[in-house]
Each structure stands twice: as structure tokens, then as C-alpha cells.
Design an enzyme around this catalytic site. Structure first.
Site, mmCIF file in Angstrom:
data_model
loop_
_atom_site.group_PDB
_atom_site.id
_atom_site.type_symbol
_atom_site.label_atom_id
_atom_site.label_comp_id
_atom_site.label_asym_id
_atom_site.label_seq_id
_atom_site.Cartn_x
_atom_site.Cartn_y
_atom_site.Cartn_z
ATOM 1 N N CYS A 191 8.775 15.842 31.626
ATOM 2 C CA CYS A 191 9.072 16.945 32.535
ATOM 3 C C CYS A 191 8.068 18.091 32.412
ATOM 4 O O CYS A 191 8.112 19.037 33.202
ATOM 5 C CB CYS A 191 10.492 17.450 32.301
ATOM 6 S SG CYS A 191 11.751 16.298 32.883
ATOM 7 N N LYS A 248 6.024 18.861 35.572
ATOM 8 C CA LYS A 248 6.589 19.555 36.731
ATOM 9 C C LYS A 248 5.649 20.644 37.237
ATOM 10 O O LYS A 248 4.979 21.328 36.455
ATOM 11 C CB LYS A 248 7.926 20.191 36.352
ATOM 12 C CG LYS A 248 9.133 19.316 36.572
ATOM 13 C CD LYS A 248 10.409 20.113 36.343
ATOM 14 C CE LYS A 248 11.589 19.475 37.025
ATOM 15 N NZ LYS A 248 12.820 20.271 36.829
ATOM 16 N N THR A 285 20.344 26.618 46.320
ATOM 17 C CA THR A 285 20.726 27.135 45.003
ATOM 18 C C THR A 285 19.972 26.461 43.856
ATOM 19 O O THR A 285 20.356 26.600 42.701
ATOM 20 C CB THR A 285 22.243 26.970 44.785
ATOM 21 O OG1 THR A 285 22.617 25.619 45.073
ATOM 22 C CG2 THR A 285 23.019 27.909 45.692
ATOM 23 N N ASP A 339 19.854 23.485 42.833
ATOM 24 C CA ASP A 339 20.691 22.595 42.042
ATOM 25 C C ASP A 339 19.950 21.319 41.693
ATOM 26 O O ASP A 339 18.849 21.043 42.198
ATOM 27 C CB ASP A 339 21.985 22.288 42.797
ATOM 28 C CG ASP A 339 23.092 23.273 42.470
ATOM 29 O OD1 ASP A 339 23.584 23.234 41.338
ATOM 30 O OD2 ASP A 339 23.454 24.084 43.350
ATOM 31 N N ASP A 394 13.982 11.533 40.145
ATOM 32 C CA ASP A 394 13.172 12.139 39.093
ATOM 33 C C ASP A 394 12.228 11.083 38.534
ATOM 34 O O ASP A 394 12.640 9.945 38.303
ATOM 35 C CB ASP A 394 14.049 12.694 37.973
ATOM 36 C CG ASP A 394 13.438 13.932 37.324
ATOM 37 O OD1 ASP A 394 12.215 13.896 37.059
ATOM 38 O OD2 ASP A 394 14.158 14.905 37.082
ATOM 39 N N SER A 439 7.207 0.317 44.510
ATOM 40 C CA SER A 439 6.102 0.370 43.544
ATOM 41 C C SER A 439 4.780 0.553 44.261
ATOM 42 O O SER A 439 4.603 0.104 45.399
ATOM 43 C CB SER A 439 6.068 -0.919 42.707
ATOM 44 O OG SER A 439 5.864 -2.049 43.537
#
Length: 351
Positions: free
Chosen positions: A16, A19, A47, A49, A67, A140
Site C-alpha cells: 500500500c 498508493k 466520504t 469510504d 485493491d 490478467s
């Protein structure tokens, strides 16, 4: 015998920590035209989320999220497990139960042996099996750097959705996993992470946040989010903005991986930590916080813990639910209060 492949050598970043910085992402999203939002769309982008939520009927709402990232570890099976656990966490953070996943795969074909790629996929599939769901398909591509993740879907009762907008002044904050995954990943790339540190890293990043499904059943749990690439401060700020609250944290109360604490004091950190602080540091007040402590507050977490806002009288029950799911580092770390425009910092952290 196939020569051992170091996956992290194929990518410029990992987990992460890849990001896009929060301010850059906000500017990108601000340029998008307003889209069609049917009344069934309970949670969209407003928001910040963890997932979108779409009402199917009076009893069910669909949670949809995705993700993916580049390798945070060298072992392909572990990389797959971590990426899958991280993606499924978004479903749990909304209070739902996952029902299926689709694999998102980008690999440098011709550079990575097919058996290594297969181990990544098997790692992800094994984590989905642990969550009780199938990998029902995917997509893929041949890419320059290895990328793996999931598009995950889940179900939740429409009245049990736990949004960033649900927190209330007076709530206490509970954090389910210890901080420091980004520091450990940086140490791994530098060759400074020992076996014990690596074992702690794998154990934390592959622990499913499925306690979120049980937490959602409580009316006293008002909001949840998972702490990932923007660090604890970044995701707490999203919750505060969504709920028109501000937060106070006590650094001494924060759970931190011991190895990460030591490495941070030695100067080990990720580039994402500094980018995170540049993005939102003007909304934070730090009191008696050393530079290495600031690093941990902004450290990008991969498959990090749930951050829960709950009524003060429910804090013991929330901690008990975490303990029942063997989250040994869970801790009450702060509280929320009301916030008005021009009232100062959104988050205050005291040493």
C-alpha cells in the site's frame, strides 16, 4: 532447480506504499464530472469510504471494492496472501461478509517464471479459501512490474453499513493491528529485517479483518475503516471529515510492532510516509512527538488493522470481540469530539 526470485527487485515500490498521495488523489477525483448516483447507491466516493455499497433490497446491500499493488515481500505465495487479505479488508471495514473475488493480475511475462506467478495466484486463492469465498474469475495482463490483487464483493444489511460518516462526538477509537508494516517493508528491501521481524510482518498482514462483520452487528459501533496506504493519520482524517469530528490520539496508547519501533528510531522509513505527511500534515497537531514517532503515524500499512469508532460504554465489548478473533495487539487509542470549520486541527496527537 529454479534460481530464487526476489519479487521486490521487479518493482519501484511495494504494498500500500504504492498508493498515490492523498492530495494528488483528491485533485484527480475533483476533476471528474459529477456522475449519476441512483438512490440505491448508499456509499459512493463522497466520504472516502473503503468500498461502494449498493442496496439490492430491504435486507441486502452489495459491497464492491478493488485493491491491488506491487510486491511487498519476495516470497510469491506470501505476496498473494497479503494482497488478498488487504483487498478483502475493505469488505470487512464496511461491516460486510465477502461472497466472491476476481483476481487482478499484471505480470512481466518472460521475466518471471510461470511457476512463480502461479504461486502468487495460489497464495491469493488460499486466503480467499480461508475467508470462505471462491476466486470466481479475473483479468490478467503482461505488465512491466508484478501487480496482484482482487476485486472483492460482499453483502451487508443496509442498516448495518459502517461508513466513515457514522462516527459521533464522544466516541472512542479502537485500533485492531499494530503499526509499522511500512517500516518493516523498507527494512526488508534494505536487507535489515531479521527472521523475527519478517515473521511478525507476515502474521499481521495475513490476518483477516473478519471481526468487522461481527462488529457491524452492534448499534454502538458507529464507524469503521481500515488503516492502509495513507497511514493511521490519513485514514483517521478521512473518518473525521466524513463525520464532521476531530480526534485526539495518545501515542503511548498506539500498538506498534516492536521491530518497527526500533528500526524507525534508526531512521528506516518509506518514501510514502513523507508524501503522506506533506498531503495532510497541516490538519494535524503534534505535541511532544519525535520524528521517528511521526514516521509511524504516517507509515503506510499494508493489510492494516480496523480503526473503529464506538460509544465509550461499548469499548470493552469491542475489545472483547477483537480478542475473540485473536487480535492480540488491539488497543483503545483515542477519542472523537465535535468539530466546526476554522476550529483548528482535525487530529491532535500527544506524546
Amino acid at each position: 532447480m529454479t534460481e530464487r526470485i526476489r519479487l521486490t527487485q521487479f518493482s519501484h515500490g511495494g504494498g500500500c506504499g504504492c498508493k498515490i498521495a492523498p492530495t494528488v488523489l483528491s485533485e484527480m477525483l475533483a476533476r471528474l464530472p459529477a456522475g449519476f448516483a441512483p438512490p440505491e447507491l448508499l456509499i459512493g466516493t463522497q466520504t472516502s469510504d473503503d468500498a461502494a455499497v449498493y442496496r439490492l433490497n430491504d435486507q441486502q446491500a452489495l459491497i464492491a471494492t478493488t485493491d491491488f499493488f506491487m510486491p511487498i515481500v519476495d516470497d510469491p505465495f506470501d505476496f498473494g496472501r497479503i494482497a488478498a487479505a488487504n483487498a478483502l479488508s475493505d469488505v470487512y471495514a464496511m461491516g460486510g461478509s465477502p461472497i466472491l473475488a476476481l483476481a487482478l493480475v499484471g505480470m512481466p511475462i518472460g521475466k518471471l517464471p510461470l511457476e512463480v506467478i502461479a504461486q502468487v495466484l495460489e497464495g491469493g486463492a488460499s486466503m480467499c479459501r480461508e475467508a470462505g469465498i471462491p476466486v470466481a474469475g479475473g483479468h490478467s495482463i503482461d505488465s512491466v512490474e508484478p501487480i496482484y490483487g482482487l476485486a472483492a464483493m460482499g453483502l451487508v444489511h443496509p442498516e448495518r453499513v459502517k461508513s466513515n460518516a457514522g462516527a459521533k462526538p464522544g466516541d472512542v477509537l479502537v485500533l485492531g493491528k499494530p503499526l509499522g508494516i511500512g517500516v518493516l517493508s523498507a527494512a526488508l528491501k534494505l536487507g535489515r529485517l531479521d527472521e523475527a521481524g519478517y515473521a511478525a510482518m507476515i502474521a499481521i498482514t495475513t490476518q483477516l479483518n473478519r471481526v468487522g462483520t461481527r462488529l457491524a452487528l452492534s448499534d454502538d459501533v458507529h464507524a469503521m475503516t481500515d488503516v492502509t496506504g495513507f497511514g493511521l493519520l490519513g485514514h483517521l482524517l478521512e473518518l473525521c471529515r466524513g463525520s464532521a469530528c476531530c480526534a485526539e490520539l495518545a501515542f503511548e496508547a498506539l500498538p506498534v510492532i516492536e521491530a518497527a519501533c526500533n528500526l524507525a528510531q534508526e531512521g528506516v522509513k518509506t518514501g510514502a510516509s513523507a508524501r503522506n505527511w506533506s498531503s495532510y500534515g497541516d490538519e494535524v497537531e503534534l505535541h511532544d512527538i519525535a520524528p521517528w514517532q511521526q514516521v509511524l503515524l504516517t507509515d503506510p500499512q499494508t493489510s492494516g488493522g480496523l480503526l473503529v469508532a464506538c460509544a465509550a460504554e461499548a469499548a470493552k465489548d469491542v475489545l472483547a470481540l477483537f480478542h475473540a478473533e485473536v487480535f492480540t495487539a488491539v488497543a483503545e487509542v483515542g477519542c472523537l469530539r465535535g468539530w466546526e470549520p476554522n476550529a483548528g486541527a482535525r487530529v491532535v496527537v500527544r506524546g
